[in-house]
Scaffold this active site. Structure first.
Site, PDB file in Angstrom:
ATOM      1  N   GLN A  76       0.952  -1.314  -0.066  1.00  0.00           N
ATOM      2  CA  GLN A  76      -0.086  -0.013  -0.056  1.00  0.00           C
ATOM      3  C   GLN A  76       0.900   1.369   0.017  1.00  0.00           C
ATOM      4  O   GLN A  76       1.856   1.345   1.018  1.00  0.00           O
ATOM      5  CB  GLN A  76      -0.793   0.033   1.232  1.00  0.00           C
ATOM      6  CG  GLN A  76      -1.640   1.067   1.647  1.00  0.00           C
ATOM      7  CD  GLN A  76      -2.771   0.883   2.600  1.00  0.00           C
ATOM      8  OE1 GLN A  76      -2.317   0.181   3.586  1.00  0.00           O
ATOM      9  NE2 GLN A  76      -3.830   1.700   2.921  1.00  0.00           N
ATOM     10  N   GLU A 111     -10.054  -2.015   5.569  1.00  0.00           N
ATOM     11  CA  GLU A 111      -8.859  -2.174   6.603  1.00  0.00           C
ATOM     12  C   GLU A 111      -9.507  -2.161   7.939  1.00  0.00           C
ATOM     13  O   GLU A 111      -9.086  -2.927   8.660  1.00  0.00           O
ATOM     14  CB  GLU A 111      -8.085  -1.200   6.132  1.00  0.00           C
ATOM     15  CG  GLU A 111      -6.772  -1.005   6.913  1.00  0.00           C
ATOM     16  CD  GLU A 111      -5.781   0.060   6.392  1.00  0.00           C
ATOM     17  OE1 GLU A 111      -6.334   0.914   5.661  1.00  0.00           O
ATOM     18  OE2 GLU A 111      -4.573  -0.228   6.557  1.00  0.00           O
TER      19      GLU A 111
HETATM   20  C1  LIG Z   1       3.566  -0.610  10.939  1.00  0.00           C
HETATM   21  C2  LIG Z   1       3.048   0.445  10.241  1.00  0.00           C
HETATM   22  C3  LIG Z   1       2.509   0.284   8.904  1.00  0.00           C
HETATM   23  C4  LIG Z   1       2.089   0.932   8.090  1.00  0.00           C
HETATM   24  N1  LIG Z   1       1.832   0.547   6.646  1.00  0.00           N
HETATM   25  C5  LIG Z   1       1.689   1.576   5.788  1.00  0.00           C
HETATM   26  C6  LIG Z   1       1.499   1.167   4.419  1.00  0.00           C
HETATM   27  O1  LIG Z   1       1.466  -0.072   4.157  1.00  0.00           O
HETATM   28  N2  LIG Z   1       1.179   2.184   3.594  1.00  0.00           N
HETATM   29  C7  LIG Z   1       0.916   3.368   3.966  1.00  0.00           C
HETATM   30  O2  LIG Z   1       0.577   4.183   3.018  1.00  0.00           O
HETATM   31  N3  LIG Z   1       1.020   3.810   5.091  1.00  0.00           N
HETATM   32  C8  LIG Z   1       1.570   3.033   6.217  1.00  0.00           C
HETATM   33  N4  LIG Z   1       1.628   3.391   7.557  1.00  0.00           N
HETATM   34  C9  LIG Z   1       1.397   4.732   7.795  1.00  0.00           C
HETATM   35  C10 LIG Z   1       0.120   5.139   8.603  1.00  0.00           C
HETATM   36  O3  LIG Z   1      -1.045   5.090   7.611  1.00  0.00           O
HETATM   37  C11 LIG Z   1       0.308   6.540   9.211  1.00  0.00           C
HETATM   38  O4  LIG Z   1       1.501   6.303  10.145  1.00  0.00           O
HETATM   39  C12 LIG Z   1      -0.817   6.827   9.948  1.00  0.00           C
HETATM   40  O5  LIG Z   1      -1.825   7.233   9.108  1.00  0.00           O
HETATM   41  C13 LIG Z   1      -0.453   8.124  10.842  1.00  0.00           C
HETATM   42  O6  LIG Z   1       0.164   8.831  10.235  1.00  0.00           O
HETATM   43  P1  LIG Z   1       1.587   9.682  10.827  1.00  0.00           P
HETATM   44  O7  LIG Z   1       2.566   8.413  11.228  1.00  0.00           O
HETATM   45  O8  LIG Z   1       1.979  10.610   9.983  1.00  0.00           O
HETATM   46  O9  LIG Z   1       1.217  10.247  12.352  1.00  0.00           O
HETATM   47  P2  LIG Z   1       0.623  11.739  12.446  1.00  0.00           P
HETATM   48  O10 LIG Z   1      -0.501  12.116  11.399  1.00  0.00           O
HETATM   49  O11 LIG Z   1       1.917  12.803  12.225  1.00  0.00           O
HETATM   50  O12 LIG Z   1      -0.076  11.735  13.855  1.00  0.00           O
HETATM   51  C14 LIG Z   1       1.031  11.750  14.845  1.00  0.00           C
HETATM   52  C15 LIG Z   1       0.221  11.587  16.119  1.00  0.00           C
HETATM   53  O13 LIG Z   1      -0.951  12.642  16.257  1.00  0.00           O
HETATM   54  C16 LIG Z   1      -2.040  12.374  16.107  1.00  0.00           C
HETATM   55  N5  LIG Z   1      -3.112  13.018  15.414  1.00  0.00           N
HETATM   56  C17 LIG Z   1      -2.874  13.625  14.237  1.00  0.00           C
HETATM   57  N6  LIG Z   1      -3.915  14.344  13.941  1.00  0.00           N
HETATM   58  C18 LIG Z   1      -4.731  14.531  14.903  1.00  0.00           C
HETATM   59  C19 LIG Z   1      -5.917  14.858  15.019  1.00  0.00           C
HETATM   60  N7  LIG Z   1      -6.653  15.586  13.931  1.00  0.00           N
HETATM   61  N8  LIG Z   1      -6.638  14.696  16.266  1.00  0.00           N
HETATM   62  C20 LIG Z   1      -5.900  13.961  17.264  1.00  0.00           C
HETATM   63  N9  LIG Z   1      -4.720  13.494  16.966  1.00  0.00           N
HETATM   64  C21 LIG Z   1      -4.388  13.935  15.843  1.00  0.00           C
HETATM   65  C22 LIG Z   1      -1.969  11.001  15.711  1.00  0.00           C
HETATM   66  O14 LIG Z   1      -3.131  10.346  16.108  1.00  0.00           O
HETATM   67  C23 LIG Z   1      -0.878  10.379  16.098  1.00  0.00           C
HETATM   68  O15 LIG Z   1      -1.106   9.807  17.520  1.00  0.00           O
HETATM   69  C24 LIG Z   1       1.821   2.534   8.392  1.00  0.00           C
HETATM   70  C25 LIG Z   1       2.155   2.971   9.673  1.00  0.00           C
HETATM   71  C26 LIG Z   1       2.747   1.883  10.662  1.00  0.00           C
HETATM   72  C27 LIG Z   1       3.002   2.290  12.107  1.00  0.00           C
END
Ligand SMILES: Cc1cc2nc3c(=O)[nH]c(=O)nc-3n(C[C@H](O)[C@H](O)[C@H](O)COP(=O)(O)OP(=O)(O)OC[C@H]3O[C@@H](n4cnc5c(N)ncnc54)[C@H](O)[C@@H]3O)c2cc1C
Lengths: 397, 366
Positions: free
Chosen positions: A127, A245
């Site tokens: 993905q 998902e």
């Molecule tokens: C093991 C793993 C596998 C993954 N695999 C894939 C994959 O195959 N393909 C892919 O595309 N992505 C993948 N991801 C990415 C995943 O979709 C993102 O990590 C996730 O959407 C969160 O985005 P971020 O990591 O940028 O965190 P951020 O968006 O920066 O968030 C950081 C923290 O802030 C909080 N936060 C952010 N916005 C808000 C809000 N509006 N209100 C309250 N809290 C908030 C979040 O909940 C989180 O706790 C993977 C992630 C992990 C950990």
């Protein structure tokens, strides 16, 4: 019809058939981690073997290599699958996310091209959605796919793509209209990960293995034929994928029931063996709560499956599932780590296979991985916002 | 395998909800609580009782051969939920779900119980069960007949006025508690030994499962009250419900209610109208009791917090649902005993674990 929680004879026959096949075919020794080259290939062979028994995509129609089973039957198969600790599905994202999306939005040609190979374990899918600046706020994504004749030319930077280091294909979300903003102007495009102009760099996870990757696109050319759905429809298609998902299929309850069972067994062994160091009574309560929650998740899934079979649908309440199972998984592993005490940190000596077979290693690896559950597939904070806004009707922040 | 309610079951629940919306609103509960049994309350209660009779639930769990409807506890599950949702003060579920099937069992063996059963089925008398060794009993003061036992090996029927009842105040002003003491009066009918014990055992499971169903309704109602308040109340220029801390607390309460729900339904579905449950059904009942009590408690605390100082005041109707949830958690053996039982069963290996046992033999009845 009325609530009747008994399996039919056909259910029992299916269970027996699945059990017999799995017991005869599941690898005797656990496979090495699929985040290593060796482990990935071993898991790929397992996918092919599952396919040879027609067990790789049990809910898919027969024409694509499935058995056309309904959701209750799928649950039964999954129970048997986890009962024997069969390998985790390395093609998880293809099987449960991309496949169902393609079945709904793909052209007949696309389905014929991708689905049978996916079912046979020939193509492994990753993905490719998140970007460094577009995580929870996925609509902020900026990687562009600009039309040039019968190709798209892709430029930008994706990240966190699970198993992209070893996989074959990616299903991505790109901005096909560079002037567009937010969720407009996005398209769902698939591409071979080995396309020229695509550079993949593994990112080590908490366990040190490169389980996800970042992907750099520099004028990578992808045929227009590999656009799924219409140009500009990417967001709604992606949201349908995200529904799969978070909804039923990403994490079947059997997985957590099996973990809960192992946790209860560990607790019993530790209680029986406790000598000078008595067990914290709080752990007994934690283990009991975990078992209850694993049961509750299973019952909830049967109830939802029944409702869907009866013609119902699943909407924002899928977010309840995602929060529930991800926090349950953390709780179970935390309890196990506490029960293991000082043994929990020890790594098995030697091969990856030795680590996979070692009880303490399994719990520790599972614990580390459980911590990702509340983050991936939409972080739990975002899920709670969805529950509050779309299930309870509270105002947007 | 089907985990959906029938249309009739849903319609019956809707009918009860409609009736209780009209006759058991928060304002009705407040009048009842503040009148403390005085005239206005009695009139409202009498009206509600008449309307409840029209639902035609009498003898819902009594076998057809004994003049009842011959249905199963699962047929009462959604109704119990609605009774909980309204914090219904009348013991509808205790009468129909617990006492009447016991009375029918007694009447099958002892003719002295025939008149009471006939009157109860005709909705001319109410009967409640007083579990041997239990504390004060809600609404016993309004019952015509009481089922009692000097021990769990005895099931005896008395007229209420043949026993000594002493009213006791509860923190939940709607429970109308009384202690019940036996006198020298001879019972109208009596069963002894294992039959009596089984009847009490079965009743205890039905009671726990149906209290759990009421807790689901209480939890959902408290969340709904809190959501309405969070939409209405404004601070810092916006609805308090737009704040994530408020949203997440209510989302968590919702999650606990929604994941208690299938357990409660499965527990009710595993029970018989009169026979005691097998071991796995009995554990599922304990699970349901704990999960639903915890969910309702979570909802109560979140809802109070969302109301701010208003939540700590007598003025908000929320209190009636919260107090019912808390007092209910101590009934049917109590949340703590049910939890301890699950823990023990896991430790001694008598609880089934693992992915393939969810609905093992006997755990689910039609
Ligand atoms: C093991 C793993 C596998 C993954 N695999 C894939 C994959 O195959 N393909 C892919 O595309 N992505 C993948 N991801 C990415 C995943 O979709 C993102 O990590 C996730 O959407 C969160 O985005 P971020 O990591 O940028 O965190 P951020 O968006 O920066 O968030 C950081 C923290 O802030 C909080 N936060 C952010 N916005 C808000 C809000 N509006 N209100 C309250 N809290 C908030 C979040 O909940 C989180 O706790 C993977 C992630 C992990 C950990």
């Amino acid at each position: 019809m009325a609530i009747d929680l008994r399996y039919t004879d056909a259910h029992r026959a299916l269970r027996a058939e699945a059990r017999a096949w799995l017991e005869a075919n599941v690898p005797r020794e656990p496979l090495p981690s699929f985040d290593t080259a060796e482990g990935f290939e071993a898991h790929r062979r397992w996918e092919a073997q599952l396919h040879s028994g027609r067990w790789s995509m049990v809910t898919w129609p027969q024409e694509f290599g499935g058995r056309g089973l309904d959701l209750i039957e799928w649950l039964i198969f999954e129970e048997e699958y986890y009962r024997v600790d069969a390998p985790f599905r390395v093609n998880q994202n293809g099987v449960f996310l991309f496949g169902p999306t393609l079945m709904e939005y793909g052209t007949p040609e696309q389905k014929a091209r991708f689905l049978p190979r996916l079912a046979a374990g020939e193509d492994m899918w990753a993905q490719v959605w998140s970007e460094p600046q577009a995580g929870s706020d996925l609509a902020a994504l900026r990687t562009t796919a600009v039309r040039d004749g019968d190709h798209y030319v892709i430029n930008g930077h994706k990240i966190w793509s699970t198993r992209a280091v070893h996989a074959d294909w990616g299903f991505g979300l790109f901005r096909t209209d560079p002037a567009s903003e937010r969720h407009r102007g996005l398209s769902y495009i698939v591409f071979p990960l080995r396309t020229p102009g695509v550079r993949i760099r593994g990112i080590p996870q908490l366990d040190g293995k490169a389980g996800f990757a970042e992907i750099f696109f520099e004028d990578a050319r992808v045929p227009v034929a590999d656009l799924i759905g219409g140009e500009g429809q990417g967001w709604s298609i992606a949201m349908a994928t995200a529904g799969f998902e978070r909804g039923l299929m990403l994490r079947s309850p059997a997985r957590f029931q099996r973990t809960a069972q192992r946790l209860v067994e560990l607790y019993r062994r530790e209680t029986a063996a406790q000598g000078a160091a008595p067990i914290d009574p709080g752990l007994g309560a934690a283990v009991t709560q975990c078992w209850m929650d694993a049961e509750a998740y299973a019952l909830a899934t049967y109830m939802t499956a029944s409702r869907l079979i009866a013609g119902g649908s699943i909407g924002a309440e899928a977010s309840l599932n995602k929060v529930f199972w991800s926090e349950l998984d953390v709780a179970m592993h935390r309890a196990a780590i506490a029960l293991l005490g000082a043994r929990a940190e020890l790594r098995a000596q030697g091969s990856e296979a030795a680590a996979a077979a070692d009880e303490a290693c399994r719990w520790m690896d599972g614990f580390l991985f459980s911590l990702a559950g509340p983050i991936y597939a939409g972080a739990n904070e975002i899920q709670r916002n969805i529950i509050a806004e779309r299930v309870l009707g509270l105002p947007k922040g | 395998m089907d985990f959906t309610f029938t249309e009739e079951q849903e319609l019956a629940a809707q009918a009860l909800r409609g009736l209780l919306d009209d006759h058991c609103s928060g304002a009705d509960l407040r009048r009842a609580a503040e009148a403390r049994g005085a005239g206005a309350f009695a009139a409202a209660r009498a009206l509600r009782r008449e309307r409840l009779k029209e639902l035609g639930l009498a003898g819902v769990l009594v076998p057809t051969s004994a003049g009842g409807l011959g249905l199963a506890p699962i047929d009462l599950a959604r109704l119990a939920e609605e009774a909980g949702r309204a914090a219904l003060p009348e013991p509808l579920i205790d009468v129909e779900g617990i006492a009447l099937p016991m009375l029918a069992q007694l009447a099958a063996a002892a003719p002295g119980a025939h008149d009471a059963l006939a009157a109860a089925l005709a909705q001319q008398a109410t009967v409640l069960a007083v579990t041997p060794g239990s504390g004060p009993v809600a609404a016993a003061v309004d019952a015509d007949y009481l089922l009692v036992g000097r021990s769990p090996d005895e099931l005896a029927l008395h007229r209420r006025d043949a026993l000594r009842l002493t009213s006791v105040e509860s923190v939940d002003p709607l429970r109308r508690l009384a202690t019940v003491e036996l006198t020298d009066a001879a019972p109208l009918a009596v069963l002894q030994g294992s039959v009596a014990r089984q009847a009490w055992d079965a009743a205890a499971s039905r009671s726990a499962a149906l209290i759990a169903a009421q807790q689901l309704g209480l939890g959902a109602r408290m969340i709904a009250i809190a959501v309405a308040y969070a939409l209405d109340r404004k601070q810092f220029g916006k609805a308090i419900g737009a704040n994530q801390a408020v949203k997440h607390a209510l989302a968590d309460a919702q999650m606990r209610v929604e994941f208690a729900r299938p357990v409660v339904y499965a527990a009710c579905a595993a029970l018989d109208a009169s026979a005691p449950p097998d071991a796995s059904a009995s554990l599922r009942v304990s699970h349901a009791f704990v999960a639903a009590a915890d969910a309702a408690d979570r909802a109560a605390r979140a809802a109070i917090q969302v109301h701010g100082a208003m939540g700590y005041s007598w003025e908000v109707d929320l209190q009636f649902y919260a107090k019912r949830a808390w007092t209910s958690a101590a009934l049917a053996g109590g949340r703590s005993a049910h939890f301890a039982r699950l823990h023990r069963a896991l430790l001694d290996g008598s609880a089934a674990t693992g992915p393939d046992h969810l609905f093992d033999a006997g755990a689910a009845r039609a």
